[in-house]
Motif scaffolding. Sequence first.
Motif, mmCIF file in Angstrom:
data_model
loop_
_atom_site.group_PDB
_atom_site.id
_atom_site.type_symbol
_atom_site.label_atom_id
_atom_site.label_comp_id
_atom_site.label_asym_id
_atom_site.label_seq_id
_atom_site.Cartn_x
_atom_site.Cartn_y
_atom_site.Cartn_z
ATOM 1 N N TYR B 17 70.588 82.241 22.446
ATOM 2 C CA TYR B 17 70.356 82.998 21.208
ATOM 3 C C TYR B 17 71.417 82.638 20.163
ATOM 4 O O TYR B 17 71.102 82.327 19.016
ATOM 5 N N LEU B 18 72.672 82.636 20.586
ATOM 6 C CA LEU B 18 73.747 82.300 19.633
ATOM 7 C C LEU B 18 73.700 80.827 19.232
ATOM 8 O O LEU B 18 74.147 80.464 18.147
ATOM 9 N N ASP B 19 73.178 80.007 20.119
ATOM 10 C CA ASP B 19 73.054 78.579 19.796
ATOM 11 C C ASP B 19 71.802 78.288 18.961
ATOM 12 O O ASP B 19 71.531 77.127 18.655
ATOM 13 N N SER B 20 71.054 79.328 18.610
ATOM 14 C CA SER B 20 69.772 79.173 17.891
ATOM 15 C C SER B 20 68.817 78.277 18.667
ATOM 16 O O SER B 20 68.084 77.476 18.095
ATOM 17 N N GLU B 21 68.866 78.409 19.983
ATOM 18 C CA GLU B 21 68.008 77.577 20.834
ATOM 19 C C GLU B 21 67.019 78.422 21.639
ATOM 20 O O GLU B 21 66.305 77.892 22.477
ATOM 21 N N LEU B 22 67.033 79.719 21.371
ATOM 22 C CA LEU B 22 66.091 80.578 22.096
ATOM 23 C C LEU B 22 64.716 80.421 21.432
ATOM 24 O O LEU B 22 64.631 80.433 20.203
ATOM 25 N N PRO B 23 63.644 80.282 22.230
ATOM 26 C CA PRO B 23 62.315 80.126 21.616
ATOM 27 C C PRO B 23 62.001 81.309 20.688
ATOM 28 O O PRO B 23 62.359 82.455 20.998
ATOM 29 N N ALA B 24 61.345 81.000 19.574
ATOM 30 C CA ALA B 24 61.054 82.033 18.567
ATOM 31 C C ALA B 24 60.264 83.192 19.180
ATOM 32 O O ALA B 24 60.447 84.348 18.780
ATOM 33 N N THR B 25 59.449 82.887 20.166
ATOM 34 C CA THR B 25 58.620 83.936 20.787
ATOM 35 C C THR B 25 59.468 84.918 21.596
ATOM 36 O O THR B 25 59.083 86.072 21.780
ATOM 37 N N ALA B 26 60.622 84.464 22.091
ATOM 38 C CA ALA B 26 61.460 85.324 22.936
ATOM 39 C C ALA B 26 62.451 86.147 22.115
ATOM 40 O O ALA B 26 63.039 87.109 22.618
ATOM 41 N N ARG B 27 62.630 85.759 20.875
ATOM 42 C CA ARG B 27 63.677 86.387 20.056
ATOM 43 C C ARG B 27 63.416 87.887 19.765
ATOM 44 O O ARG B 27 64.336 88.697 19.895
ATOM 45 N N PRO B 28 62.188 88.277 19.370
ATOM 46 C CA PRO B 28 61.973 89.704 19.058
ATOM 47 C C PRO B 28 62.315 90.625 20.233
ATOM 48 O O PRO B 28 62.964 91.654 20.038
ATOM 49 N N ASP B 29 61.937 90.223 21.448
ATOM 50 C CA ASP B 29 62.236 91.038 22.636
ATOM 51 C C ASP B 29 63.736 91.200 22.810
ATOM 52 O O ASP B 29 64.243 92.293 23.074
ATOM 53 N N LEU B 30 64.435 90.072 22.675
ATOM 54 C CA LEU B 30 65.900 90.087 22.856
ATOM 55 C C LEU B 30 66.557 90.975 21.800
ATOM 56 O O LEU B 30 67.421 91.804 22.120
ATOM 57 N N GLU B 31 66.099 90.852 20.555
ATOM 58 C CA GLU B 31 66.718 91.635 19.481
ATOM 59 C C GLU B 31 66.419 93.128 19.639
ATOM 60 O O GLU B 31 67.263 93.975 19.341
ATOM 61 N N ARG B 32 65.210 93.415 20.142
ATOM 62 C CA ARG B 32 64.855 94.821 20.381
ATOM 63 C C ARG B 32 65.771 95.406 21.470
ATOM 64 O O ARG B 32 66.279 96.512 21.343
ATOM 65 N N HIS B 33 65.998 94.617 22.515
ATOM 66 C CA HIS B 33 66.868 95.083 23.601
ATOM 67 C C HIS B 33 68.304 95.283 23.090
ATOM 68 O O HIS B 33 68.944 96.298 23.387
ATOM 69 N N LEU B 34 68.764 94.332 22.303
ATOM 70 C CA LEU B 34 70.135 94.431 21.767
ATOM 71 C C LEU B 34 70.316 95.702 20.943
ATOM 72 O O LEU B 34 71.342 96.375 21.032
ATOM 73 N N ALA B 35 69.289 96.031 20.163
ATOM 74 C CA ALA B 35 69.386 97.206 19.288
ATOM 75 C C ALA B 35 69.592 98.489 20.104
ATOM 76 O O ALA B 35 70.258 99.421 19.641
ATOM 77 N N GLY B 36 69.084 98.477 21.343
ATOM 78 C CA GLY B 36 69.188 99.706 22.133
ATOM 79 C C GLY B 36 70.164 99.633 23.282
ATOM 80 O O GLY B 36 70.208 100.554 24.093
ATOM 81 N N CYS B 37 70.914 98.545 23.402
ATOM 82 C CA CYS B 37 71.791 98.389 24.580
ATOM 83 C C CYS B 37 73.228 98.074 24.154
ATOM 84 O O CYS B 37 73.515 96.948 23.710
ATOM 85 N N ASP B 38 74.099 99.056 24.295
ATOM 86 C CA ASP B 38 75.513 98.871 23.902
ATOM 87 C C ASP B 38 76.179 97.761 24.717
ATOM 88 O O ASP B 38 76.966 96.978 24.197
ATOM 89 N N ARG B 39 75.827 97.736 25.993
ATOM 90 C CA ARG B 39 76.482 96.776 26.880
ATOM 91 C C ARG B 39 76.152 95.325 26.462
ATOM 92 O O ARG B 39 77.037 94.486 26.394
ATOM 93 N N CYS B 40 74.873 95.064 26.195
ATOM 94 C CA CYS B 40 74.488 93.696 25.805
ATOM 95 C C CYS B 40 75.048 93.341 24.433
ATOM 96 O O CYS B 40 75.403 92.182 24.185
ATOM 97 N N ARG B 41 75.110 94.348 23.530
ATOM 98 C CA ARG B 41 75.716 94.091 22.215
ATOM 99 C C ARG B 41 77.183 93.711 22.380
ATOM 100 O O ARG B 41 77.682 92.799 21.715
ATOM 101 N N ALA B 42 77.860 94.397 23.282
ATOM 102 C CA ALA B 42 79.285 94.084 23.526
ATOM 103 C C ALA B 42 79.428 92.686 24.136
ATOM 104 O O ALA B 42 80.333 91.923 23.765
#
Lengths: 183, 189
Positions: B17-42
Amino acid sequence: MDEPSDRILVLRVRRGEVDAYGEVVRRYQSSVYNVCYRLLGERRESEDLAQDTFLRAFRRLDTYDVDRPFGPWIRRVAANLCLNHLNRARPTPYAFDESRDLPANAPSTDPAAVLERRTRAESVRAAILQLPPHYRAAIEYRHFQDLSYAEIAETMGLTISQVKTYLYRARRTLADHLSDEHD
Amino acid sequence: MNMTEDRHIPESDLNAYLDSELPATARPDLERHLAGCDRCRARLKRLETLFVTVETLPDVALQRDLTSGVMEALPDAPHPTARVLLVLEALLAIVGLTLLRPSLSRQLTRLPQTDLRSTLIPWLNRAILQMTGVWESGAEAIGSLAQVALDSLRAIDPLNVPFTTLGPWLALATLVWLAGNRYLLRTSR
């Protein structure tokens, strides 16, 4: 008068004007040396490998696409050469010489800030140099040469999946080393 | 991507994700999870910090200029002027041999009759004829003007030309020879 572009210089060298290569070396020696230094961590060895890089690049100049920037191409040649060198060589103890390996451009003259930056930079270099050579090369290509996963895979003869694995393992190891330094 | 509210983002995906190499289709799921998960955001924040730390590593100063070492180790390429001079030099040698052939043959016949002479003279004559033959066939190909030049060259007997005439030509020939062999074209490299 404007200095000739890299493209013009390379075309002149290809036509047989060998002296034009001197200007190419002058322009890129510092960045090529730094690639070698990040991967090898030893000044003299890095100078030798940087010199070998320019010699190899000269012999392979006909494979360089003059419509693309020269810097990334020669830095990639340098990293390949260093990786081959690391794979052949026995591991050597790593040691920096603080008074010798000075940053090229120190942005501040505040002694405390300079010392802190230098210490931090040394920690990062040391952490990179503790990685296995292929992890080190993956970090070099991704973070310093800005290559995509596909380009790294092509350069190192790996699959994209392997590149992904190398990078996250390398970063995890780096993070561990750096956090150990802080503790 | 293997990720639910309970299961955290795999480390390799955070890296991609940080390398901008995550497939575009997988990005919304990851961003949704990040928005609700303190641990993954950290975890993402720590990884970002590591990226910055690595990428801001300062360059070190190169302690010596590598240019001269590289240039000395490069294979020599003939200087463009040297290439012309090498051709001139070859032509000069052929002209010289053509001029010298009659005189040389005369001198050789004056040598005492020995086995060496009987072997050497025919060999030298053949060698000179072969070399000057290049010039002669070249002259034939160029045309009558070159043939006239060749005939007038043959009429000269260099051993009977006064030194005041021959000297400057010898000097010129020597200069061309030196330049052709690059003694006069060497640079500091």
